[in-house]
Write a protein that holds these residues in place. Structure first.
Motif, PDB file in Angstrom:
ATOM      1  N   ILE A  90     -62.275 -93.099 -37.650  1.00 47.20           N
ATOM      2  CA  ILE A  90     -62.863 -94.103 -38.542  1.00 47.20           C
ATOM      3  C   ILE A  90     -64.029 -93.499 -39.323  1.00 47.20           C
ATOM      4  O   ILE A  90     -64.186 -93.726 -40.523  1.00 47.20           O
ATOM      5  CB  ILE A  90     -63.313 -95.332 -37.739  1.00 47.20           C
ATOM      6  CG1 ILE A  90     -62.092 -96.078 -37.190  1.00 47.20           C
ATOM      7  CG2 ILE A  90     -64.156 -96.270 -38.602  1.00 47.20           C
ATOM      8  CD1 ILE A  90     -62.427 -97.207 -36.254  1.00 47.20           C
ATOM      9  N   GLY A  91     -64.853 -92.699 -38.636  1.00 46.19           N
ATOM     10  CA  GLY A  91     -65.964 -92.048 -39.323  1.00 46.19           C
ATOM     11  C   GLY A  91     -65.501 -91.102 -40.409  1.00 46.19           C
ATOM     12  O   GLY A  91     -66.077 -91.075 -41.512  1.00 46.19           O
ATOM     13  N   LEU A  92     -64.446 -90.341 -40.142  1.00 45.29           N
ATOM     14  CA  LEU A  92     -63.914 -89.434 -41.153  1.00 45.29           C
ATOM     15  C   LEU A  92     -63.291 -90.196 -42.320  1.00 45.29           C
ATOM     16  O   LEU A  92     -63.414 -89.782 -43.485  1.00 45.29           O
ATOM     17  CB  LEU A  92     -62.882 -88.501 -40.522  1.00 45.29           C
ATOM     18  CG  LEU A  92     -63.438 -87.453 -39.555  1.00 45.29           C
ATOM     19  CD1 LEU A  92     -62.301 -86.713 -38.855  1.00 45.29           C
ATOM     20  CD2 LEU A  92     -64.342 -86.462 -40.287  1.00 45.29           C
ATOM     21  N   LEU A  93     -62.622 -91.319 -42.028  1.00 47.91           N
ATOM     22  CA  LEU A  93     -62.054 -92.133 -43.102  1.00 47.91           C
ATOM     23  C   LEU A  93     -63.145 -92.716 -43.992  1.00 47.91           C
ATOM     24  O   LEU A  93     -63.002 -92.772 -45.224  1.00 47.91           O
ATOM     25  CB  LEU A  93     -61.199 -93.257 -42.504  1.00 47.91           C
ATOM     26  CG  LEU A  93     -59.855 -92.840 -41.903  1.00 47.91           C
ATOM     27  CD1 LEU A  93     -59.202 -94.029 -41.194  1.00 47.91           C
ATOM     28  CD2 LEU A  93     -58.930 -92.286 -42.969  1.00 47.91           C
ATOM     29  N   ILE A  94     -64.242 -93.155 -43.388  1.00 46.80           N
ATOM     30  CA  ILE A  94     -65.365 -93.681 -44.169  1.00 46.80           C
ATOM     31  C   ILE A  94     -65.960 -92.583 -45.043  1.00 46.80           C
ATOM     32  O   ILE A  94     -66.261 -92.794 -46.224  1.00 46.80           O
ATOM     33  CB  ILE A  94     -66.426 -94.291 -43.238  1.00 46.80           C
ATOM     34  CG1 ILE A  94     -65.860 -95.538 -42.544  1.00 46.80           C
ATOM     35  CG2 ILE A  94     -67.692 -94.641 -44.005  1.00 46.80           C
ATOM     36  CD1 ILE A  94     -66.790 -96.133 -41.503  1.00 46.80           C
ATOM     37  N   ALA A  95     -66.129 -91.396 -44.451  1.00 48.73           N
ATOM     38  CA  ALA A  95     -66.674 -90.273 -45.224  1.00 48.73           C
ATOM     39  C   ALA A  95     -65.757 -89.913 -46.386  1.00 48.73           C
ATOM     40  O   ALA A  95     -66.222 -89.634 -47.503  1.00 48.73           O
ATOM     41  CB  ALA A  95     -66.877 -89.065 -44.307  1.00 48.73           C
ATOM     42  N   GLN A  96     -64.449 -89.942 -46.141  1.00 48.23           N
ATOM     43  CA  GLN A  96     -63.487 -89.621 -47.193  1.00 48.23           C
ATOM     44  C   GLN A  96     -63.561 -90.646 -48.319  1.00 48.23           C
ATOM     45  O   GLN A  96     -63.500 -90.291 -49.505  1.00 48.23           O
ATOM     46  CB  GLN A  96     -62.086 -89.574 -46.606  1.00 48.23           C
ATOM     47  CG  GLN A  96     -61.001 -89.221 -47.596  1.00 48.23           C
ATOM     48  CD  GLN A  96     -59.633 -89.156 -46.946  1.00 48.23           C
ATOM     49  OE1 GLN A  96     -59.501 -89.239 -45.729  1.00 48.23           O
ATOM     50  NE2 GLN A  96     -58.605 -89.008 -47.757  1.00 48.23           N
ATOM     51  N   ALA A  97     -63.690 -91.936 -47.956  1.00 46.71           N
ATOM     52  CA  ALA A  97     -63.770 -92.980 -48.972  1.00 46.71           C
ATOM     53  C   ALA A  97     -65.064 -92.897 -49.768  1.00 46.71           C
ATOM     54  O   ALA A  97     -65.081 -93.139 -50.984  1.00 46.71           O
ATOM     55  CB  ALA A  97     -63.632 -94.350 -48.310  1.00 46.71           C
TER      56      ALA A  97
ATOM     57  N   VAL B  58     -61.686 -84.282 -45.688  1.00 44.19           N
ATOM     58  CA  VAL B  58     -63.103 -84.443 -46.020  1.00 44.19           C
ATOM     59  C   VAL B  58     -63.676 -83.129 -46.544  1.00 44.19           C
ATOM     60  O   VAL B  58     -64.425 -83.105 -47.534  1.00 44.19           O
ATOM     61  CB  VAL B  58     -63.891 -84.929 -44.785  1.00 44.19           C
ATOM     62  CG1 VAL B  58     -65.389 -84.884 -45.044  1.00 44.19           C
ATOM     63  CG2 VAL B  58     -63.470 -86.346 -44.415  1.00 44.19           C
ATOM     64  N   SER B  59     -63.315 -82.019 -45.903  1.00 44.68           N
ATOM     65  CA  SER B  59     -63.804 -80.703 -46.349  1.00 44.68           C
ATOM     66  C   SER B  59     -63.310 -80.381 -47.755  1.00 44.68           C
ATOM     67  O   SER B  59     -64.048 -79.808 -48.576  1.00 44.68           O
ATOM     68  CB  SER B  59     -63.350 -79.613 -45.378  1.00 44.68           C
ATOM     69  OG  SER B  59     -63.857 -79.845 -44.078  1.00 44.68           O
ATOM     70  N   LYS B  60     -62.064 -80.741 -48.057  1.00 46.52           N
ATOM     71  CA  LYS B  60     -61.529 -80.493 -49.399  1.00 46.52           C
ATOM     72  C   LYS B  60     -62.372 -81.189 -50.457  1.00 46.52           C
ATOM     73  O   LYS B  60     -62.673 -80.609 -51.521  1.00 46.52           O
ATOM     74  CB  LYS B  60     -60.091 -80.998 -49.479  1.00 46.52           C
ATOM     75  CG  LYS B  60     -59.052 -80.118 -48.772  1.00 46.52           C
ATOM     76  CD  LYS B  60     -57.680 -80.773 -48.852  1.00 46.52           C
ATOM     77  CE  LYS B  60     -56.610 -79.925 -48.182  1.00 46.52           C
ATOM     78  NZ  LYS B  60     -56.296 -78.709 -48.968  1.00 46.52           N
ATOM     79  N   ARG B  61     -62.762 -82.421 -50.199  1.00 49.92           N
ATOM     80  CA  ARG B  61     -63.536 -83.181 -51.174  1.00 49.92           C
ATOM     81  C   ARG B  61     -64.969 -82.673 -51.292  1.00 49.92           C
ATOM     82  O   ARG B  61     -65.541 -82.661 -52.375  1.00 49.92           O
ATOM     83  CB  ARG B  61     -63.516 -84.660 -50.804  1.00 49.92           C
ATOM     84  CG  ARG B  61     -62.199 -85.324 -51.135  1.00 49.92           C
ATOM     85  CD  ARG B  61     -62.007 -86.638 -50.385  1.00 49.92           C
ATOM     86  NE  ARG B  61     -60.819 -87.343 -50.867  1.00 49.92           N
ATOM     87  CZ  ARG B  61     -59.574 -86.996 -50.572  1.00 49.92           C
ATOM     88  NH1 ARG B  61     -59.346 -85.944 -49.790  1.00 49.92           N
ATOM     89  NH2 ARG B  61     -58.554 -87.682 -51.039  1.00 49.92           N
TER      90      ARG B  61
END
Length: 340
Positions: A41-48, A133-136
């Motif tokens: 969930i934390g990674l999804l939030i960071a991605q968004a 997340v790293s890609k972005r």
């Protein structure tokens, strides 16, 4: 129910149809699953929150991003398919065949299957989301970026250094998902996923083949026939070949991303490192917490000091705190969930 009860002294029928779904679900390490869900969930939030790739300056004369457009030799769906098949096949082979005598019944074996499968899935999703997340965050341009962007070339061509991304020449190609994806080079998602699943399976198989079963004494090894020794050696060789094949597959995936001009070599190296790191953590974590899911088999014999002796005659030790995790160290007393 302890192992010295009358029921524990009997051979319990080992049938899949007698497995209890309620018991299988109750025996899972749901705390670890909840922790993984929190990370996801934390990674999804960071991605968004990142909302697209980071802009990086580039030059139309940069040869490292001027490679031609090619298709993918190994598509991503094939990476996932082979990874899932290897995970499921390895777990089922170990838990339902190799370790059949190591569990009280089919419910315990299926509980272990689900436990390890959830762990492998967790490693895959955490690796994938960390990659995205790293890609972005990095926003590195792929080797074929200029072919997709087709930027306007100034006349005369000038080379300047230290320019911000806002000074980049505009792309003449229309906005598309492919053009956006051209900013997602670091790290390689193909490589991270392939190595995450392959390395997880390799660690699991190495543990099963070398540390899972109780170790035979020198006397027991001497009593084995030539045929039994050969079968044991061939089984270990097959496991080694399987692990090397999976590592070779992951390596081939990484190499294909370079030869297809989809990633720079450092992108593939970073993806391989990320997948290996996450897979190692999750596999080791699952192995050391297996005793929370399954304990000592009901069919084991009671040792004089209160420990267990495996049904195949190999000593499993007498330490009351040991488990299936430690082959030479013994096994814990099995507690029947139905009697609680």
């Amino acid at each position: 129910m302890s192992i010295d009860s009358p029921r524990a002294q009997q051979q319990v029928p080992w049938r899949l149809r007698d497995a209890s779904l309620k018991r299988i679900l109750a025996q899972q390490d749901w705390g670890s699953v909840a922790a993984t869900l929190a990370v996801i969930i934390g990674l999804l939030i960071a991605q968004a929150c990142l909302n697209g790739p980071r802009s990086r300056p580039f030059q139309v004369t940069d040869a490292t991003i001027a490679y031609p457009l090619l298709g993918s030799t190994i598509p991503y769906w094939l990476v996932i398919l082979i990874g899932v098949v290897s995970v499921v096949g390895s777990i089922l082979a170990a838990e339902l065949w190799l370790a059949r005598r190591g569990y009280a019944d089919a419910s315990d074996a299926l509980a272990a299957c689900l436990y390890f499968f959830l762990d492998a899935v967790s490693a895959f999703f955490v690796t994938g989301l960390a990659t995205e997340v790293s890609k972005r965050v990095v926003g590195r341009l792929r080797p074929n970026f200029l072919s997709l962007c087709d930027p306007a070339v100034p006349n005369p061509v000038t080379v300047s250094y230290g320019q911000p991304a806002s000074a980049n020449p505009a792309c003449t190609a229309p906005e598309s998902s492919e053009l956006t994806d051209a900013h997602y080079s670091f790290p390689s998602g193909h490589a991270s996923s392939a190595f995450a699943l392959s390395v997880w399976v390799c660690i699991y198989c190495l543990w099963v083949l070398n540390a899972r079963q109780p170790r035979r004494t020198a006397k027991a090894l001497a009593a084995l026939s030539l045929r039994e020794r050969l079968a044991q050696s061939l089984g270990a060789a097959a496991g080694l070949f399987w692990c090397l094949a999976l590592l070779g597959w992951a390596w081939a995936v990484g190499v294909s991303r370079i030869t297809d001009f989809k990633h720079h070599p450092s992108d593939v190296a970073a993806g391989a490192f990320l997948g290996t790191l996450v897979a190692t953590f999750y596999a080791v974590w699952a192995i050391f917490r297996l005793e929370l899911v399954v304990l000592c088999p009901l069919s084991a014999e009671l040792a004089p000091s209160g420990g267990c002796v495996a049904s195949d005659g190999c000593s499993a030790g007498t330490e009351p705190g040991a488990s299936l995790l430690h082959g030479p160290g013994g096994a814990r007393v099995y507690q029947d969930q139905s009697s609680v």
